[in-house]
Scaffold this active site. Structure first.
Site, PDB file in Angstrom:
ATOM      1  CG  LEU A   1     -28.343   9.477  22.488  1.00 54.14           C
ATOM      2  CD1 LEU A   1     -27.668   8.813  21.280  1.00 54.14           C
ATOM      3  CD2 LEU A   1     -27.294   9.984  23.477  1.00 54.14           C
TER       4      LEU A   1
ATOM      5  CG  ASP B   1     -39.727  13.184  38.392  1.00 55.85           C
ATOM      6  OD1 ASP B   1     -38.701  13.581  37.801  1.00 55.85           O
ATOM      7  OD2 ASP B   1     -40.250  13.811  39.333  1.00 55.85           O
TER       8      ASP B   1
ATOM      9  CE  LYS C   1     -24.024  17.299  29.610  1.00 56.17           C
ATOM     10  NZ  LYS C   1     -25.143  16.321  29.811  1.00 56.17           N
TER      11      LYS C   1
ATOM     12  N   GLY D   1     -36.374  11.174  22.703  1.00 58.83           N
ATOM     13  CA  GLY D   1     -35.164  11.972  22.556  1.00 58.83           C
ATOM     14  C   GLY D   1     -34.435  11.793  21.238  1.00 58.83           C
TER      15      GLY D   1
ATOM     16  CE1 TYR E   1     -25.203  21.376  27.489  1.00 55.95           C
ATOM     17  CE2 TYR E   1     -23.287  21.939  26.157  1.00 55.95           C
ATOM     18  CZ  TYR E   1     -24.270  21.037  26.537  1.00 55.95           C
ATOM     19  OH  TYR E   1     -24.283  19.789  25.964  1.00 55.95           O
TER      20      TYR E   1
END
Length: 293
Positions: free
Chosen positions: A20, A44, A137, A18, A133
């Site tokens: 980050l 997973d 979040k 990733g 989005y």
């Protein structure tokens, strides 16, 4: 030689690949954590039993979740997938952490705010996302809290750039290398943030053991145009960067006009102010140039 006291044992979901996750894995190790980075194929994150086994097998004290649905415009048509990754996943991870008595560190966004302020948003300000989005979040934040998990850190961040993966600054530099002019939106204001900086703050914050919501972003503020212009200037490219209004660059998802994040709470907790975004951008550009040599 004296042994370094271990700060904790951290599993980093998305830690191997990733934007980050990779610098976060490195920052945690440098801060004294034992770290196990994973990919979604190795572990997973939706398999709660597998996550629980991993927490137990590693004797984990912390679980960092860097996995998210971040395609802001695509989320408008892909609502189910956005909510699955951004709401349902953190809810499951929170339950696993609760059972394992581990701290969950989860990343959220400035898009949870409406964008109608003129001063930086604090952690206590009312939310009001205007995109799928942002709403997904925020739903993830709420899902964590609703599990009753006591040990958690939710870090709202913004406008990430950093080495190793596609990001806005890298895209701008690629375009500026072949064009005489770039037209970039100048009426959306936010907090550009280096993934390297965010990784460092995350490690320091995790070591404090303090729970809550924290804003973690670069100091200062900028428009997308100002961010682009600074990157182009730092790279010494002759490309002109011209400011345009959002109306000239229509996008499916509505962005906050102003989503600057106040980092006073973070600074008070880790004992230092985040460095200015301008310095972080320059360091990123220079490091990319050196790696290309």
């Amino acid at each position: 030689m004296s042994e370094t006291l271990e700060k904790g044992r951290a599993i980093v979901l998305g830690g191997k690949t990733g934007l980050l996750g990779r610098p976060l894995t490195q920052a945690l190790a440098e801060a004294g954590f034992a770290v196990r980075p994973t990919t979604r194929t190795e572990l997973d994150p939706f398999d709660t039993e597998a996550v629980s086994r991993a927490l137990a097998d590693f004797s984990a004290t912390h679980l960092f979740n860097t996995v998210a649905y971040t395609a802001v415009d695509a989320a408008e048509d892909d609502t189910e997938a956005a909510y699955r990754l951004n709401r349902d996943l953190p809810a499951g991870l929170a339950r696993a952490c609760d059972a394992a008595r581990a701290m969950l560190v989860h990343y959220s966004t400035d898009f949870v705010f409406r964008g109608d302020k003129a001063t930086p948003y604090t952690e206590e300000d009312p939310t009001g996302p205007e995109s799928v989005y942002g709403a997904s979040k925020l739903a993830g934040e709420q899902a964590i809290l609703e599990t009753g998990l006591l040990r958690y850190q939710i870090l709202r961040t913004a406008w990430l750039f950093g080495p190793g993966k596609k990001n806005f600054v890298a895209t701008i530099l690629g375009l500026a290398a072949t064009r005489e002019e770039l037209r970039v939106v100048g009426d959306q204001i936010g907090s550009p943030t280096s993934t390297l900086d965010l990784a460092g703050w995350s490690a320091e914050l995790a070591a404090t053991g303090k729970s809550g919501i924290f804003h973690a972003a670069g100091s200062g503020h900028a428009s997308w145009c100002e961010l682009a212009a600074e990157a182009v200037s730092a790279a010494g490219l002759p490309c002109r960067v011209v400011s345009i209004p959002s109306s000239q660059y229509p996008q499916k998802a509505k962005r906050p006009a102003y989503s600057v994040l106040s980092t006073a709470k973070l600074a008070g907790t880790i004992g230092r102010e985040p460095r200015p975004w301008v310095q972080a951008v320059r360091d990123y550009v220079y490091s990319q140039e050196q790696s290309d040599d």
